[in-house]
Design an enzyme around this catalytic site. Sequence first.
Site, short mmCIF file in Angstrom:
data_model
loop_
_atom_site.label_atom_id
_atom_site.label_comp_id
_atom_site.label_asym_id
_atom_site.label_seq_id
_atom_site.Cartn_x
_atom_site.Cartn_y
_atom_site.Cartn_z
N GLU A 19 -43.10 -26.05 -27.57
CA GLU A 19 -43.89 -25.25 -26.63
C GLU A 19 -45.30 -25.84 -26.47
O GLU A 19 -45.93 -25.67 -25.43
CB GLU A 19 -43.99 -23.81 -27.16
CG GLU A 19 -43.97 -22.77 -26.07
CD GLU A 19 -43.73 -21.36 -26.61
OE1 GLU A 19 -42.67 -20.80 -26.33
OE2 GLU A 19 -44.60 -20.83 -27.32
N LYS B 56 -38.43 -15.95 -16.87
CA LYS B 56 -38.78 -14.52 -16.81
C LYS B 56 -38.80 -14.05 -15.36
O LYS B 56 -38.29 -12.98 -15.04
CB LYS B 56 -40.17 -14.28 -17.42
CG LYS B 56 -40.21 -14.46 -18.92
CD LYS B 56 -41.57 -14.04 -19.45
CE LYS B 56 -41.77 -14.46 -20.89
NZ LYS B 56 -43.12 -14.32 -21.36
N HIS C 172 -22.31 -34.82 -41.55
CA HIS C 172 -20.89 -34.80 -41.20
C HIS C 172 -20.67 -34.30 -39.77
O HIS C 172 -19.54 -33.98 -39.40
CB HIS C 172 -20.13 -33.95 -42.22
CG HIS C 172 -20.19 -34.55 -43.60
ND1 HIS C 172 -19.15 -35.23 -44.17
CD2 HIS C 172 -21.21 -34.62 -44.49
CE1 HIS C 172 -19.51 -35.68 -45.36
NE2 HIS C 172 -20.76 -35.32 -45.58
O1 PA5 Z 1 -45.86 -18.84 -28.66
C1 PA5 Z 1 -45.88 -18.02 -27.77
O2 PA5 Z 1 -46.92 -17.73 -27.16
C2 PA5 Z 1 -44.63 -17.28 -27.36
O3 PA5 Z 1 -43.52 -17.74 -28.03
C3 PA5 Z 1 -44.78 -15.81 -27.65
O4 PA5 Z 1 -45.04 -15.65 -29.01
C4 PA5 Z 1 -43.55 -15.03 -27.27
O5 PA5 Z 1 -43.28 -15.22 -25.93
C5 PA5 Z 1 -43.73 -13.56 -27.56
O6 PA5 Z 1 -44.86 -13.07 -26.91
P1 PA5 Z 1 -45.51 -11.69 -27.27
O7 PA5 Z 1 -45.99 -11.76 -28.65
O8 PA5 Z 1 -46.62 -11.52 -26.29
O9 PA5 Z 1 -44.43 -10.65 -27.09
#
Ligand code: PA5
Length: 442
Positions: A284, A419, A305
């Site tokens: 990310e 989303k 394996h």
């Molecule tokens: O790293 C990130 O920003 C995302 O993975 C969020 O943690 C994830 O989308 C969850 O978001 P939130 O904590 O706002 O529900």
Amino acid sequence: MVSLDFKTVLGFVPRNVYERAQSDAFKAFDMLHGATGAGNGFLGWLDLPSQTDESLISRIEAVARRWKNEVEAVVTIGIGGSYLGAKCVIEALSGAFHSHVKGDFPHILFAGHNLCEDYMGELLEYLENRDFAIVVVSKSGTTTEPAIAFRLLRALLERKIGVKASAGRIVAITDASKGALRMLSDENGYQTFIVPDNVGGRYSVLTPVGLLPIALAGFDIRALVAGASVMEKACSERSSLNPALSYALIRNALYRTGKKIEILVNYNPRLQYFSEWWKQLYGESEGKDGKGIFPASASFTTDLHSMGQYIQDGERTIFETNILVEENVRQVTLGSEKNDGDGLNYLAGKRMGWINSMAQLGTMLAHVEGGVPNIVFKIDRIDECNIGELVYLFEAACGISGYMLGVNPFDQPGVEAYKRNMFALLGKPGYEEASAILKKKI
Ligand code: PA5
């Protein structure tokens, strides 16, 4: 204590590429620590371990003490950074056959990290006859998966023990003032912890997001934070001895020579979810603008394996980063047999840990020989302190590495695309136009 060794990697990187990467690593370090790079509003994690105050730890421990004898299970609801940090630390510290249960601490269950009806149905059935509590985690307070899980689990809890008593069995971890979860918490009087504004989800494991579930599972969050503090100090040095700077340097040098895929390798199944956390952190943070090392993972010798053939012999675009654990807590020694029917008497008297270490060595030698550079991190044992060190080291390296790649390591614009489509298909108000466009495509 974590140590780093990448001497076998140097043979894969031409000198000029290494020197250029080294100079870029120092520039990236300066951007991170001088807060001059993109996303500099999200650097709160940098000094989080050393700034964690006693009152926060005490408040977290008080919840753990309160629920320890009161409930059998705690469901932690969250997704992405609001899930993986707690999950990876709890998995690493728990035994293989007593997952998430330490002594008489509650069983830590997870929800809100998928939309699977069967998963939720099974969880609701499991909880039907058990005393449970809920920790709901969402920084934004508006993420769909945890919101759905919270609605369902809250309804079960309220049906079982009533609305009033439920309020004492729910803790929310969210923004200080914004989002639906904040509103719900204020309206219903849930105890809350705050996710700092300047710490993104995937960097949040050392905030209450990770610390509360880890404490509830019975683990020592003070040692976790202390380990991270030790590493915070080591990673603040502007020096080639800084392990975060070195790791960022060497993985980017490899990327520049065509090694586009990094496999995080463990030889201890307790570290499987550590890899999942690491994959989110790097995927990310770095996978954007058409760039980024693809973060993959493998558990050896299991995956030798299945993936071993490709790693040894497939397209030469891979490098491996190993996390090796030197000590085992338990001793398992192979016995001798009179007839030696299985031909294993040559190993009689040997511990499995030694056999595993020979497998590690043999695998690394084979993979390096096959054109797969191997970076090695070692820890003496899996405990709170070492996991805290590793967590901080990988976070700090990720910030430097992202700047070396020329991306903003602290945003995640690409996550929004699915989303938007999901909301359009679900008929969420406000998504009518997007829905009409999508419907023409399907
Ligand atoms: O790293 C990130 O920003 C995302 O993975 C969020 O943690 C994830 O989308 C969850 O978001 P939130 O904590 O706002 O529900």
